[in-house]
Design a protein around this motif. Sequence first.
Motif, PDB file in Angstrom:
ATOM      1  N   ALA A 131       8.483 -12.604  -0.723  1.00  0.00           N
ATOM      2  CA  ALA A 131       7.761 -11.546   0.713  1.00  0.00           C
ATOM      3  C   ALA A 131       9.080 -11.147   1.660  1.00  0.00           C
ATOM      4  N   ASP A 132       9.992 -11.410   1.870  1.00  0.00           N
ATOM      5  CA  ASP A 132      10.948 -10.598   2.417  1.00  0.00           C
ATOM      6  C   ASP A 132      11.380  -9.394   2.186  1.00  0.00           C
ATOM      7  N   TYR A 148       4.610   6.371   2.661  1.00  0.00           N
ATOM      8  CA  TYR A 148       4.387   6.483   3.417  1.00  0.00           C
ATOM      9  C   TYR A 148       5.604   6.639   4.199  1.00  0.00           C
ATOM     10  N   PRO A 163       7.974  -6.431  -1.128  1.00  0.00           N
ATOM     11  CA  PRO A 163       7.246  -5.914  -0.344  1.00  0.00           C
ATOM     12  C   PRO A 163       7.675  -4.923   0.348  1.00  0.00           C
ATOM     13  N   LEU A 164       8.824  -5.346   0.601  1.00  0.00           N
ATOM     14  CA  LEU A 164       9.416  -3.117   1.323  1.00  0.00           C
ATOM     15  C   LEU A 164       9.725  -2.249   0.135  1.00  0.00           C
ATOM     16  N   ARG A 185       3.458   1.874  -2.037  1.00  0.00           N
ATOM     17  CA  ARG A 185       3.282   2.526  -1.260  1.00  0.00           C
ATOM     18  C   ARG A 185       3.622   2.562   0.180  1.00  0.00           C
ATOM     19  N   TRP A 222       3.867   3.674  12.512  1.00  0.00           N
ATOM     20  CA  TRP A 222       4.095   2.726  11.303  1.00  0.00           C
ATOM     21  C   TRP A 222       3.741   2.064  11.504  1.00  0.00           C
ATOM     22  N   PRO A 263       5.787  -8.756   6.636  1.00  0.00           N
ATOM     23  CA  PRO A 263       7.363  -7.922   6.467  1.00  0.00           C
ATOM     24  C   PRO A 263       7.954  -6.629   6.830  1.00  0.00           C
ATOM     25  N   LEU A 264       7.276  -5.717   6.235  1.00  0.00           N
ATOM     26  CA  LEU A 264       7.141  -4.723   6.971  1.00  0.00           C
ATOM     27  C   LEU A 264       7.617  -4.047   8.412  1.00  0.00           C
ATOM     28  N   VAL A 297      13.166  -4.306  10.349  1.00  0.00           N
ATOM     29  CA  VAL A 297      12.804  -2.944   9.520  1.00  0.00           C
ATOM     30  C   VAL A 297      13.144  -1.909  10.472  1.00  0.00           C
ATOM     31  N   ALA A 302       2.494 -11.859   3.316  1.00  0.00           N
ATOM     32  CA  ALA A 302       3.560 -11.465   2.086  1.00  0.00           C
ATOM     33  C   ALA A 302       3.586 -10.036   2.420  1.00  0.00           C
ATOM     34  N   ASP A 303       2.650  -9.471   2.161  1.00  0.00           N
ATOM     35  CA  ASP A 303       2.565  -7.823   2.308  1.00  0.00           C
ATOM     36  C   ASP A 303       2.124  -6.863   3.141  1.00  0.00           C
ATOM     37  N   THR A 304       1.955  -7.707   4.290  1.00  0.00           N
ATOM     38  CA  THR A 304       1.806  -6.874   5.724  1.00  0.00           C
ATOM     39  C   THR A 304       3.152  -7.229   6.762  1.00  0.00           C
ATOM     40  N   TRP A 322       0.416  -0.379   9.384  1.00  0.00           N
ATOM     41  CA  TRP A 322       0.449  -1.238   7.821  1.00  0.00           C
ATOM     42  C   TRP A 322      -0.277  -2.401   8.626  1.00  0.00           C
ATOM     43  N   MET A 324      -7.071  -4.671  -1.925  1.00  0.00           N
ATOM     44  CA  MET A 324      -5.840  -4.534  -1.908  1.00  0.00           C
ATOM     45  C   MET A 324      -4.827  -3.057  -2.356  1.00  0.00           C
ATOM     46  N   TRP A 331      17.774  -2.839   0.787  1.00  0.00           N
ATOM     47  CA  TRP A 331      17.256  -4.325   0.616  1.00  0.00           C
ATOM     48  C   TRP A 331      17.129  -5.565   0.067  1.00  0.00           C
TER      49      TRP A 331
END
Lengths: 224, 224
Positions: B109-110, B122, B113-114, B118, A137, A113-114, A119, A109-111, A141, B55, B141
């Motif tokens: 999750a989708d 960035y 987080p976007l 953080r 980028w 999807p980026l 994206v 979930a935190d990593t 991440w 985290m 998003w």
Amino acid sequence: MSDAAAYELYAYWRTSATYRVRVALALKGLGAEERFVDVDKGENRSPEFLKINPMGGLPAFVVKDGGAVLTQSLAILDYLEETHPEPALLPADALGRARVRSLAQMLAADTHPLITPRVRKYLAAEGGFTPDAWKSWQRHWFTTGLQAFEARLAADRETGRFCHGDQVTIADICLASITAVMKVFDINVAGIPTVERILAECEAMPAFAAADPFLQTGAPERAA
Amino acid sequence: MSDAAAYELYAYWRTSATYRVRVALALKGLGAEERFVDVDKGENRSPEFLKINPMGGLPAFVVKDGGAVLTQSLAILDYLEETHPEPALLPADALGRARVRSLAQMLAADTHPLITPRVRKYLAAEGGFTPDAWKSWQRHWFTTGLQAFEARLAADRETGRFCHGDQVTIADICLASITAVMKVFDINVAGIPTVERILAECEAMPAFAAADPFLQTGAPERAA
């Protein structure tokens, strides 16, 4: 195998979320008929596929008995766990389950999807990201996520041969799914010795080895 | 209430993930002592807080009996569900649970987080994003996520008074958590009538109303 006809898995060779479902199915001795969806050709945005998953994401997992379409890899893993409890991919105790789910979500979930194609497309079209900027980028991440993951593994007494004790859980599956994609994009992260130790354990297991993106339909030849 | 002393919730007023835990606790009649962490002042990156959650994310949820620190809102919600099953926030059947979890993850999750701080940092520092470019990113998003969510709600016969039938589930909690943050940033999405209908049902319930970000410690005065 007899279960192969029970499910369909709409999949692409390199998607991290599909990898998770492939590993869980294999660990539980289940199979699924794979349906290839070419993300690079935009087939996941086709009207046909959007009828199956309006989010346009992979995997989509069809339970043929009844025709239900499940999406979101962690929801599919929970479904498999509830309907086929052995071997268990979550610990038996509530605190242990919470730890494993948290580890899994740090990455899923935190990593992850980026760094998905949608994206990348937005950043290229609207943010002026060059391929190099996108690579930075991605690296940022992956590094942020895996170093935080390493810090938890190194600090927690629950860490064992795998992320949680000595049995494979969904945390290991999510970890391997991230590093499988990093190999596709040729990205390395330094300073994660516990992660590397656990990945070596996973990669030695047939269920993980068989899910290698480069072994899937549509994959290119692996770089030498 | 007697349960108030059982948990600590490290929280910030506007974080969507913290909102989810606040609602779940209230629906289950539980309480937690809140510990304020000022994300805008970077307190979530302080050495003290990183010892609690490497985290750097919120919420962190402490089970005082034993001292376990749980992170990741959906993992915390599953923990509360397993340890305090009533009222249930997941359906009883495996397919229903998979649908609710999938809906929850589409947003938690989708989508969410976007648009976290953080990512904003960035994009501002490395991607040259102006405040307007960030606002467009947020809007893109939120719109993508909520319109896909609407498409599923409108298509699925399981949709009822709430996202899944007539009982509140974690899908409703995740939906309300996203729109609560959109209100903070003054972002609207058009063309989501089913979402709006369900949100009105949620907002009429005290557990949701009390979790309104503008009612939390550290919140600014709400814009008129």
